[in-house]
Motif scaffolding. Structure first.
Motif, short mmCIF file in Angstrom:
data_model
loop_
_atom_site.label_atom_id
_atom_site.label_comp_id
_atom_site.label_asym_id
_atom_site.label_seq_id
_atom_site.Cartn_x
_atom_site.Cartn_y
_atom_site.Cartn_z
N GLU A 42 -5.21 -7.45 6.02
CA GLU A 42 -5.68 -7.60 4.65
C GLU A 42 -4.93 -6.61 3.77
OE1 GLU A 42 -9.55 -5.24 3.84
OE2 GLU A 42 -9.78 -5.95 5.90
N ILE A 43 -5.00 -6.83 2.48
CA ILE A 43 -4.45 -5.86 1.54
C ILE A 43 -5.28 -4.60 1.65
CG2 ILE A 43 -4.14 -5.31 -0.90
CD1 ILE A 43 -3.62 -8.29 -1.36
N VAL A 44 -4.62 -3.46 1.80
CA VAL A 44 -5.36 -2.21 1.96
C VAL A 44 -4.52 -1.05 1.44
CG1 VAL A 44 -4.55 -1.74 4.32
CG2 VAL A 44 -6.77 -0.88 3.57
N GLY A 45 -5.20 -0.11 0.79
CA GLY A 45 -4.56 1.12 0.37
C GLY A 45 -4.57 2.12 1.50
N GLY A 46 -4.21 3.33 1.17
CA GLY A 46 -4.17 4.39 2.17
C GLY A 46 -2.76 4.88 2.37
N SER A 47 -2.63 6.16 2.61
CA SER A 47 -1.34 6.81 2.78
C SER A 47 -1.59 8.10 3.54
CB SER A 47 -0.74 7.11 1.40
OG SER A 47 0.25 8.12 1.49
N PRO A 48 -0.61 8.56 4.32
CA PRO A 48 -0.82 9.85 4.98
C PRO A 48 -0.99 11.01 3.99
CG PRO A 48 1.44 9.10 5.25
CD PRO A 48 0.66 7.97 4.68
N TYR A 49 -0.68 10.75 2.72
CA TYR A 49 -0.78 11.80 1.71
C TYR A 49 -2.13 11.80 1.00
CZ TYR A 49 4.06 10.83 2.69
OH TYR A 49 5.23 10.56 3.34
N ALA A 102 -6.42 -1.75 -7.29
CA ALA A 102 -7.43 -2.28 -8.21
C ALA A 102 -7.13 -3.69 -8.70
CB ALA A 102 -7.57 -1.36 -9.42
N GLY A 103 -5.87 -4.13 -8.61
CA GLY A 103 -5.49 -5.39 -9.23
C GLY A 103 -5.05 -5.14 -10.66
N THR A 104 -4.17 -5.98 -11.17
CA THR A 104 -3.60 -5.73 -12.49
C THR A 104 -4.62 -5.82 -13.62
OG1 THR A 104 -2.93 -8.04 -12.63
CG2 THR A 104 -1.29 -6.48 -11.81
N LYS A 105 -5.74 -6.46 -13.35
CA LYS A 105 -6.81 -6.53 -14.36
C LYS A 105 -8.05 -5.74 -13.92
CE LYS A 105 -5.29 -11.05 -16.04
NZ LYS A 105 -5.62 -12.47 -16.20
N GLY A 106 -7.88 -4.92 -12.90
CA GLY A 106 -9.00 -4.12 -12.41
C GLY A 106 -10.05 -4.91 -11.68
N GLN A 107 -9.70 -6.11 -11.24
CA GLN A 107 -10.68 -7.04 -10.68
C GLN A 107 -11.07 -6.73 -9.24
OE1 GLN A 107 -7.46 -7.65 -11.24
NE2 GLN A 107 -6.61 -9.17 -9.83
N ARG A 108 -10.28 -5.92 -8.54
CA ARG A 108 -10.56 -5.64 -7.14
C ARG A 108 -11.20 -4.26 -7.00
NH1 ARG A 108 -8.18 -3.01 -2.83
NH2 ARG A 108 -8.38 -4.03 -0.79
N GLN A 109 -12.35 -4.20 -6.37
CA GLN A 109 -13.02 -2.93 -6.11
C GLN A 109 -12.56 -2.38 -4.76
OE1 GLN A 109 -14.99 -1.23 -8.32
NE2 GLN A 109 -14.24 -2.86 -9.66
N PRO A 110 -12.70 -1.07 -4.53
CA PRO A 110 -12.27 -0.51 -3.24
C PRO A 110 -12.93 -1.23 -2.07
CG PRO A 110 -12.73 1.25 -4.80
CD PRO A 110 -13.17 -0.04 -5.46
N SER A 111 -12.12 -1.55 -1.08
CA SER A 111 -12.60 -2.28 0.10
C SER A 111 -13.30 -1.32 1.05
CB SER A 111 -11.41 -2.94 0.82
OG SER A 111 -10.60 -1.94 1.43
N ALA A 112 -13.94 -1.90 2.05
CA ALA A 112 -14.63 -1.10 3.06
C ALA A 112 -13.67 -0.15 3.75
CB ALA A 112 -15.32 -2.01 4.09
N ILE A 113 -12.47 -0.62 4.06
CA ILE A 113 -11.48 0.23 4.73
C ILE A 113 -11.05 1.36 3.82
CG2 ILE A 113 -9.10 0.30 5.59
CD1 ILE A 113 -9.54 -2.47 6.80
N GLU A 114 -10.84 1.06 2.54
CA GLU A 114 -10.40 2.09 1.60
C GLU A 114 -11.48 3.15 1.38
OE1 GLU A 114 -7.35 -0.79 -0.92
OE2 GLU A 114 -9.45 -0.62 -1.51
N LEU A 115 -12.72 2.72 1.29
CA LEU A 115 -13.83 3.67 1.14
C LEU A 115 -13.98 4.51 2.40
CD1 LEU A 115 -16.43 1.39 -0.66
CD2 LEU A 115 -15.15 3.30 -1.66
N GLU A 116 -13.78 3.90 3.56
CA GLU A 116 -13.84 4.64 4.81
C GLU A 116 -12.72 5.68 4.87
OE1 GLU A 116 -14.97 6.40 8.09
OE2 GLU A 116 -16.18 4.95 6.99
N GLY A 117 -11.55 5.32 4.34
CA GLY A 117 -10.45 6.28 4.28
C GLY A 117 -10.81 7.49 3.42
N ALA A 118 -11.46 7.23 2.30
CA ALA A 118 -11.88 8.33 1.42
C ALA A 118 -12.92 9.20 2.13
CB ALA A 118 -12.43 7.78 0.11
N ARG A 119 -13.88 8.58 2.80
CA ARG A 119 -14.87 9.36 3.54
C ARG A 119 -14.20 10.20 4.63
NH1 ARG A 119 -18.33 4.88 2.28
NH2 ARG A 119 -17.46 3.65 3.98
N TYR A 120 -13.24 9.61 5.30
CA TYR A 120 -12.53 10.31 6.37
C TYR A 120 -11.78 11.52 5.82
CZ TYR A 120 -9.79 10.68 10.71
OH TYR A 120 -9.23 11.11 11.89
N GLN A 121 -11.07 11.34 4.71
CA GLN A 121 -10.34 12.45 4.12
C GLN A 121 -11.29 13.54 3.61
OE1 GLN A 121 -7.72 11.42 0.88
NE2 GLN A 121 -6.90 13.50 0.71
#
Length: 199
Positions: free
Chosen positions: A154-161, A167-186
């Motif tokens: 799936e489309i997913v953010g995240g970087s070792p940095y 978000a999508g060019t119109k802001g239509q996409r909210q952070p996914s479960a994987i992206e939120l989990e990445g934030a919690r992990y960091q």
């Protein structure tokens, strides 16, 4: 235990969502965690016309607040491949803290949001990290032990940095479960690091 600040700027709520997930992860270690945002610098009529999310619950930070924390995790949306002007303006006012070494040895990290998959996430993270290194901080990223950022299913953010979302060019996409989990992990990893140093 350590004191952690999740400091962010968010126009439309995407970075705000990551900030709250980052705080959840940090709190899971027993750290004391505050979520604060930097002041909006756009005129109110401009912000309203652009449909900025102006009802965010996090209190507005002051530059002097930064000295009160053991770790500071900074989130900002990307603006043409760089840090937002709101966050840049805030950090530019921290010269006094820099002069007296008030942030030397503290723990730092970065997270961001872009409109597209290749919209400058890593460059933006580095623009934050460079600021934090100038302050004398030790950087914690999002290592590949957070396996979610390696998916191609799936489309997913995240970087070792640092944690990211798309978000999508119109802001239509909210952070996914994987992206939120990445934030919690960091957030958890940053707080664990601060706990070892200051706890």
């Amino acid at each position: 235990m350590s004191k952690v600040l999740v400091l962010y700027y968010s126009s439309y709520g995407h970075v705000e969502a990551l900030a709250n997930a980052m705080a959840e992860g940090a709190r899971s270690t027993g750290a004391t965690v505050d979520v604060k945002r930097v002041p909006e610098t756009a005129p109110e009529e401009v912000a309203k016309a652009a449909h900025f999310k102006l009802d965010q619950q996090a209190p507005v930070a002051t530059v002097e607040d930064l000295a009160n924390y053991d770790a500071i995790i900074v989130g900002t949306p990307t603006r043409f491949g760089r840090i937002s002007s709101q966050m840049a303006s805030f950090l530019d006012q921290a010269g006094g803290l820099w002069m007296r070494g008030a942030l030397n040895g503290k723990v730092g990290g970065a997270f961001t949001s872009t409109g597209t998959q290749h919209g400058g996430q890593e460059v933006t993270l580095f623009s934050v990290i460079i600021n934090l290194l100038h302050f004398g901080m030790t950087i914690v990223g999002l290592p590949y032990s957070h396996q979610g950022q390696m998916t191609v299913d799936e489309i997913v953010g995240g970087s070792p940095y640092g944690a990211t979302t798309i978000a999508g060019t119109k802001g239509q996409r909210q952070p996914s479960a994987i992206e939120l989990e990445g934030a919690r992990y960091q957030g958890e990893l940053t707080a664990k690091t601060a706990n070892k140093l200051f706890g």
